[in-house]
Design an enzyme around this catalytic site. Structure first.
Site, short mmCIF file in Angstrom:
data_model
loop_
_atom_site.label_atom_id
_atom_site.label_comp_id
_atom_site.label_asym_id
_atom_site.label_seq_id
_atom_site.Cartn_x
_atom_site.Cartn_y
_atom_site.Cartn_z
N ASN A 163 3.03 0.79 10.17
CA ASN A 163 2.40 -0.18 11.09
C ASN A 163 1.88 -1.44 10.39
O ASN A 163 1.75 -2.48 11.02
CB ASN A 163 1.32 0.49 11.93
CG ASN A 163 0.13 0.91 11.12
OD1 ASN A 163 0.26 1.27 9.96
ND2 ASN A 163 -1.04 0.88 11.73
N GLU A 261 -6.32 7.86 4.30
CA GLU A 261 -6.79 6.95 5.36
C GLU A 261 -6.00 7.32 6.61
O GLU A 261 -4.76 7.23 6.62
CB GLU A 261 -6.57 5.49 4.98
CG GLU A 261 -7.36 5.04 3.77
CD GLU A 261 -8.86 5.17 3.92
OE1 GLU A 261 -9.36 5.17 5.06
OE2 GLU A 261 -9.55 5.29 2.88
N CYS A 295 -4.41 1.18 13.25
CA CYS A 295 -5.38 2.28 13.13
C CYS A 295 -6.75 1.82 13.65
O CYS A 295 -7.54 2.64 14.09
CB CYS A 295 -5.49 2.74 11.69
SG CYS A 295 -5.79 1.39 10.55
#
Ligand code: NAD
Length: 496
Positions: A163, A261, A295
């Site tokens: 992403n 993460e 995110c």
């Protein structure tokens, strides 16, 4: 793009190699996979090496061999090299940004913006590595010179999602290299071209052979052997919670340093005293830009009941006005999702919420045409129950749910009642309520009067709870992961 990474032209499309021990080469099997434009799947962007265990072993061997010499290269030499790479990438920002949009689907403006961020990261760490890195302490002994050094760890595996296909690799690889580590980089299989661009810029800047190695291919064929290789001493991973937890187990069990993460379910609280024009614009930007595939994207608007109807109407108007289309067109605000699977999964979640009776306020339909691209219409749900699937699970698409609350305390309680804690926003003019939010919200990134998705490249980045493994990336925080501390007691010989 320099041509070195293209090892062959096949049927008018380039074939890109792995980068191992300073050379671009085919996978050992010679197999490749196709990378197609998600806005227009008939466009073949290129073929990329479909690698397996043997390729990973070669890459780790190269990184292990280079670790000693690179770790003792002067920090100034490393800084100069990173700065040179920043100039090379800066000279290609438009080309790389365009390729980013072609393979990931975010708009050209966002693609160029993200590439510019990778340039900033290179520049930042070229400076950061010239900053003081150890500490001097007073000792119990008057003759002891007591100090700490920070040293590289060795071979680091860098595993990244699709992403942010150039910024996330940059914010992991660049500090790893800056602090003297060597790297084996496994990019997401959906976005290998951005990985090639970043690797090329570093290679052309003069990185010695073996210091950075890039291996493309599927998650299990490349990822598993990389994470389980005993010579890999640290693994930095960004991606989903399910994969992150597997990696933690595989790498953690054998004692490697692991940084994760992970996902988010980020709230934006809108209080009754907020500037509603500003709040609604920011919430929409946070929820819908990059088709909600961040995110840090806003997926819950938690709104004071007194203004909920008005805010929902304003959000719906904005959602309905978003222009979806080819990300390379200037007028496009929303591109496709990254893949057919992603579009199908998000559409399935929208259908499921509708069938469970959640109020659909805007969007929700399947777009027609658009070259068969993987588009999902921006969608707004109202009256979402905080404990429902829509209120709890990360959808990773252009879907926003409105949750209604009675006051700021309830808003913060609802915001916190998820397993994630990456980013959170509040919109208010009341400084007391803003301060209370800053203190009580369980999130690693906190915004007052700005969208959840904003993050600058020189400050720590990471989440609370299930969004992270308590470590932080970027800025000064990066050195914690990419170095180890040596404490030195230096005494003169007796009589000196
Ligand atoms: P993913 O977990 O499917 O894949 C991430 C990477 O892991 C890819 O390179 C993939 O090939 C690799 N991988 C998958 N299985 C593996 C295995 N068994 N061993 C080794 N590597 C393996 O995630 P994704 O779909 O690429 O990315 C979306 C997710 O990433 C979302 O959950 C999003 O929230 C999260 N994300 C988090 C942050 C953050 O900083 N917190 C930033 C961006 C994205």
């Amino acid at each position: 793009m320099a041509s070195a990474s293209i090892i062959e032209q096949r049927d008018n499309a380039p074939v890109f190699g792995n980068y191992i021990a300073g050379s671009w080469k085919a996978s050992q099997s010679g197999e490749t996979y196709e990378n197609r434009n998600p806005a227009n799947p008939s466009e073949l962007i290129g073929r990329f090496a479909s690698s397996a265990k043997g390729d990973v072993e070669d890459a780790v061997s190269a990184a292990a061999e280079a670790a000693g010499p690179w770790g003792t290269t002067s920090a100034i030499a490393r800084a100069n090299l990173l700065y040179k790479a920043s100039e090379i990438l800066a000279s290609r920002v438009n080309e790389v940004g365009r390729d980013l949009s072609r393979e990931e689907g975010k708009t050209l403006k966002e693609g160029i913006g993200e590439t510019t961020r990778a340039v900033q990261i290179l520049r930042y760490f070229a400076g950061e590595i010239q900053q003081p890195i150890g500490e001097h302490y007073p000792s119990m002994s008057p003759t002891t010179f007591l100090f700490t050094l920070r040293e590289p760890i060795g071979v680091c595996a860098i595993i990244t999602p699709w992403n942010f296909p150039i910024a996330i690799p940059a914010w992991k690889i660049v500090p790893a290299l800056a602090f003297g580590n060597t790297v084996v980089f496994k990019p997401a299989s959906l976005t290998p071209l951005c990985a090639v661009h970043l690797t090329e810029a570093l290679a052309e800047a003069g990185l010695p052979a073996g210091v950075l190695n890039m291996v493309t291919g599927s998650a299990s064929a490349v990822g598993d052997p990389l994470v389980t290789d005993e010579r890999v001493l640290a693994v930095s991973f960004t991606g989903s919670n399910s994969v992150g937890n597997q990696i933690k187990k595989m790498a953690g069990e054998r004692g490697a340093k692991v940084q994760l993460e992970l996902g988010g379910k980020n709230p934006a609280i809108v209080l009754a005293d907020a500037d509603l024009d500003h709040a609604v614009t920011q919430v929409i930007n946070g929820a819908m830009m990059s088709s909600g595939q961040k995110c840090t994207a806003t997926s819950r608007a938690i709104v004071d009941r007194r203004i909920a109807a008005e805010v929902t109407q304003r959000l719906a108007d904005k959602v309905g006005a978003l222009r979806m289309g080819d990300p390379l067109e200037d007028t496009t605000q929303i591109g496709p999702l990254v893949s057919a699977d992603a579009a199908e999964r998000v559409s399935g979640e929208i259908d499921r919420a509708r069938s469970e009776g959640v109020a659909l306020v805007a969007g929700g339909s399947k777009p027609d045409g658009l070259n068969g691209g993987h588009f999902v219409t921006p969608t707004l749900f109202g009256d979402v129950a905080p404990d429902s699937r829509l209120g709890q699970e990360e959808l990773f698409g252009p879907v926003l749910g409105v949750i209604t609350v009675d006051n700021v305390d309830e808003a913060i309680a609802v915001a916190n009642k998820v397993r994630y804690g990456l980013s959170a926003s509040i919109f208010t003019r009341d400084i007391g309520k803003a301060l209370g939010f800053i203190q009580k919200i369980q999130a690693g990134i906190v915004h007052v009067n700005s969208e959840t998705a904003g993050a600058e490249p020189h400050v720590p980045f990471g989440g609370y709870k299930g969004s992270s493994s308590y470590s932080r990336e970027q800025g000064k925080a990066a050195r914690e992961f990419y170095t180890q501390v040596k404490t030195v007691y230096l005494d003169p010989p007796p009589g000196a």
